[in-house]
Design an enzyme around this catalytic site. Sequence first.
Site, PDB file in Angstrom:
ATOM      1  N   HIS A  32      11.023  91.688   0.230  1.00 20.08           N
ATOM      2  CA  HIS A  32      10.336  91.094   1.385  1.00 20.08           C
ATOM      3  C   HIS A  32      10.938  89.751   1.767  1.00 20.08           C
ATOM      4  CE1 HIS A  32       6.373  93.535   1.654  1.00 20.08           C
ATOM      5  NE2 HIS A  32       7.331  94.282   1.123  1.00 20.08           N
ATOM      6  N   ASP A  33      11.519  89.056   0.821  1.00 25.24           N
ATOM      7  CA  ASP A  33      12.187  87.792   1.134  1.00 25.24           C
ATOM      8  C   ASP A  33      13.520  88.050   1.834  1.00 25.24           C
ATOM      9  OD1 ASP A  33      12.611  84.943   1.067  1.00 25.24           O
ATOM     10  OD2 ASP A  33      14.004  85.255  -0.595  1.00 25.24           O
TER      11      ASP A  33
END
Length: 328
Positions: free
Chosen positions: A71-72
């Site tokens: 997700h980063d």
Amino acid sequence: MNIMKMKMILSSLIGLLLFYCCVIHLVSAQLQVGFYNSTCPQTETIVRQAVQNQFNSDPSITAALLRMHFHDCFVRGCDASILIKSTGSKKSEREAGPNKTVRGYELIDKIKKTLETSCPSTVSCADIITLATRDSVALAGGPNYPIPTGRRDGLISNIADVNLPGPSLTIPQALQFFTNKGLTLNDMVTLLGAHTVGIAHCNFFQGRLSPVPDKTMDPTLAAQLLKTCTKSSATAFLDQNTSFSVDNEYYRQITLRKGILTIDQELTLDKSSAPIVTSFAANKDVFSQSFANAMIKMANIDVLVGSAGEIRKNCGVFNQKANRKVVN
């Protein structure tokens, strides 16, 4: 168009291509295995020990870190922007819908605190996420791959920037997200293998169970999930067999129509991805090597290196501007 103009356009295109090649080479050159060997030689030992301690009491930390890392990297690149806390005037990536259930922040903060004591303002939060994820994968039985470090932390974290592939996409729809990041179909199928240690809330796959059962799901599994999901807040393991191990069992199960999420089962139904699934299901070592390669490749997405960005002292808060050494 005359020949002279064609030559000028061709020359410009070649120049642009060479520029991008140089940029890619520069980033790769500045990221290196053992980046902190001289500035903070105990970095990887500190990270590994902290992850080991967490894993001993909570093996689900592997799934948590894999999700945080993904997700980063898929928003602004692997720059730890997901770690930034919202302020009263501005919501960060952390507040976006897909990130509401991301966890593992306390572990990253704990590691950062230890590293700041040993080597102040030296190790980036982005590298801590990357190293911690690698170590958690190895502890769960996955590959222990050498990961280059040298990333810097980003200076931007906006909730509006979060646009991640969802669990109900078709393969072509999902692949677009990956190709936009320079990743291939093989990378996508490989990285979805992280679901081997993941869970999903029932509301993400309830539509496959009722009112009409999805014919692409094994009926016995569907019946089991209906019992599990009497409450929408309930969860189910995406790998029903070896739920805490990074292995190829996920692929074996989806070939048997035991995929939980739509995207999982679609991997075996789409003719472009199905052969890759078959290969991984048949050979654990093939998957393991591909997973290591894909994780390294993903960790290099749009990274900040050199004097770009910053080295945060607190992973959840940007440094004070006066303390930044930033090249704009």
